[in-house]
Write a protein that holds these residues in place. Sequence first.
Motif, mmCIF file in Angstrom:
data_model
loop_
_atom_site.group_PDB
_atom_site.id
_atom_site.type_symbol
_atom_site.label_atom_id
_atom_site.label_comp_id
_atom_site.label_asym_id
_atom_site.label_seq_id
_atom_site.Cartn_x
_atom_site.Cartn_y
_atom_site.Cartn_z
ATOM 1 N N ALA A 116 0.821 -1.214 0.000
ATOM 2 C CA ALA A 116 0.000 0.000 0.000
ATOM 3 C C ALA A 116 0.856 1.266 0.000
ATOM 4 O O ALA A 116 0.478 2.276 -0.589
ATOM 5 C CB ALA A 116 -0.946 0.011 1.199
ATOM 6 N N ALA A 117 2.020 1.214 0.634
ATOM 7 C CA ALA A 117 2.931 2.366 0.668
ATOM 8 C C ALA A 117 3.919 2.337 -0.494
ATOM 9 O O ALA A 117 4.630 3.319 -0.716
ATOM 10 C CB ALA A 117 3.695 2.396 1.985
ATOM 11 N N ALA A 118 3.984 1.220 -1.201
ATOM 12 C CA ALA A 118 4.938 1.023 -2.306
ATOM 13 C C ALA A 118 6.363 1.316 -1.847
ATOM 14 O O ALA A 118 7.121 2.022 -2.500
ATOM 15 C CB ALA A 118 4.561 1.872 -3.520
ATOM 16 N N LEU A 119 6.718 0.707 -0.703
ATOM 17 C CA LEU A 119 7.988 1.027 -0.078
ATOM 18 C C LEU A 119 8.443 -0.120 0.817
ATOM 19 O O LEU A 119 7.613 -0.730 1.508
ATOM 20 C CB LEU A 119 7.781 2.289 0.786
ATOM 21 C CG LEU A 119 8.923 2.907 1.536
ATOM 22 C CD1 LEU A 119 9.956 3.474 0.557
ATOM 23 C CD2 LEU A 119 8.397 4.035 2.433
ATOM 24 N N ALA A 120 9.738 -0.400 0.811
ATOM 25 C CA ALA A 120 10.302 -1.322 1.796
ATOM 26 C C ALA A 120 10.484 -0.519 3.077
ATOM 27 O O ALA A 120 11.196 0.485 3.095
ATOM 28 C CB ALA A 120 11.632 -1.892 1.320
ATOM 29 N N MET A 121 9.821 -0.944 4.141
ATOM 30 C CA MET A 121 9.805 -0.163 5.382
ATOM 31 C C MET A 121 10.527 -0.891 6.501
ATOM 32 O O MET A 121 10.518 -2.110 6.570
ATOM 33 C CB MET A 121 8.364 0.127 5.795
ATOM 34 C CG MET A 121 7.605 0.949 4.765
ATOM 35 S SD MET A 121 5.910 1.300 5.231
ATOM 36 C CE MET A 121 6.178 2.683 6.314
ATOM 37 N N LEU A 122 11.130 -0.110 7.384
ATOM 38 C CA LEU A 122 11.802 -0.613 8.575
ATOM 39 C C LEU A 122 10.818 -0.473 9.735
ATOM 40 O O LEU A 122 10.345 0.639 10.017
ATOM 41 C CB LEU A 122 13.075 0.197 8.810
ATOM 42 C CG LEU A 122 14.091 -0.341 9.792
ATOM 43 C CD1 LEU A 122 14.530 -1.761 9.432
ATOM 44 C CD2 LEU A 122 15.302 0.585 9.839
ATOM 45 N N GLU A 123 10.506 -1.601 10.384
ATOM 46 C CA GLU A 123 9.449 -1.626 11.386
ATOM 47 C C GLU A 123 9.793 -2.555 12.534
ATOM 48 O O GLU A 123 10.637 -3.432 12.394
ATOM 49 C CB GLU A 123 8.143 -2.160 10.779
ATOM 50 C CG GLU A 123 7.695 -1.518 9.518
ATOM 51 C CD GLU A 123 6.505 -2.240 8.895
ATOM 52 O OE1 GLU A 123 5.775 -2.960 9.607
ATOM 53 O OE2 GLU A 123 6.306 -2.077 7.681
ATOM 54 N N VAL A 124 9.074 -2.408 13.631
ATOM 55 C CA VAL A 124 9.122 -3.411 14.675
ATOM 56 C C VAL A 124 8.339 -4.626 14.176
ATOM 57 O O VAL A 124 7.439 -4.483 13.347
ATOM 58 C CB VAL A 124 8.522 -2.896 16.011
ATOM 59 C CG1 VAL A 124 9.380 -1.797 16.612
ATOM 60 C CG2 VAL A 124 7.085 -2.459 15.855
ATOM 61 N N PRO A 125 8.653 -5.824 14.673
ATOM 62 C CA PRO A 125 7.845 -6.991 14.313
ATOM 63 C C PRO A 125 6.399 -6.766 14.780
ATOM 64 O O PRO A 125 6.172 -6.218 15.860
ATOM 65 C CB PRO A 125 8.488 -8.137 15.100
ATOM 66 C CG PRO A 125 9.828 -7.638 15.504
ATOM 67 C CD PRO A 125 9.760 -6.160 15.576
ATOM 68 N N ALA A 126 5.463 -7.190 13.954
ATOM 69 C CA ALA A 126 4.058 -6.965 14.275
ATOM 70 C C ALA A 126 3.190 -7.914 13.468
ATOM 71 O O ALA A 126 3.638 -8.476 12.471
ATOM 72 C CB ALA A 126 3.673 -5.514 13.965
ATOM 73 N N GLY A 127 1.963 -8.045 13.901
ATOM 74 C CA GLY A 127 1.024 -8.862 13.142
ATOM 75 C C GLY A 127 -0.378 -8.713 13.684
ATOM 76 O O GLY A 127 -0.589 -8.235 14.799
ATOM 77 N N LYS A 128 -1.320 -9.152 12.879
ATOM 78 C CA LYS A 128 -2.722 -8.967 13.232
ATOM 79 C C LYS A 128 -3.207 -10.047 14.190
ATOM 80 O O LYS A 128 -2.710 -11.166 14.204
ATOM 81 C CB LYS A 128 -3.584 -8.926 11.978
ATOM 82 C CG LYS A 128 -3.680 -10.224 11.214
ATOM 83 C CD LYS A 128 -4.502 -10.012 9.948
ATOM 84 C CE LYS A 128 -4.712 -11.269 9.158
ATOM 85 N NZ LYS A 128 -3.556 -12.042 8.809
#
Length: 186
Positions: free
Chosen positions: A71-83
């Motif tokens: 959706a952002a069209a980007l490789a993003m740096l994030e904390v681990p997360a999930g639904k």
Amino acid sequence: MSISTETCIERKEIMKGHVLHVTVDKVSIDDGQGGAQTTSTREVVWHNGACAIVPVTDDGKIILVRQYRYAAALAMLEVPAGKIEHDGESPDLCAARELEEETGFKAGDMKFLGFVYTSPGFCNERIYLYLATNLQKGEQHLDEDEFMNLEYYTPEEVEDLIDSNEIVDAKTIANFHKAMKYLAKH
């Protein structure tokens, strides 16, 4: 001036997917001052919620994941997360599962830090925030359509990455901010 409240009086389902549900609701608005009630339309995205985790290694490094976000069209740096997988699943269980699935680590200690809403103007998604310490090696098991790299940073480096807009993910910024007071103790 009082704060108004809104009550759904009519709902039209637009889409029901695996991750989210979209409705258009007609709401009755009470102005909180005893005035005339009015109505309006609200487009709402319903979501079971998610968990996000700041995992900290014994040497004080924060484990982040880099993954492509369509959706952002980007490789993003994030904390681990999930639904949260289903309505009623415990956020604690979700956080433990997602930590191991994405990083291959289990937490000896998992501290709940609170929660944030992602976009409360149109979505009810609540992300539960955690700090994971005393990590032990588990087994990474990504979904078949999930690809990510693990990266390790000091808290100071994470702050710099936020300041330079290398980290632009809101849940990561919020979770890191909530964890800050505990990170100095490692």
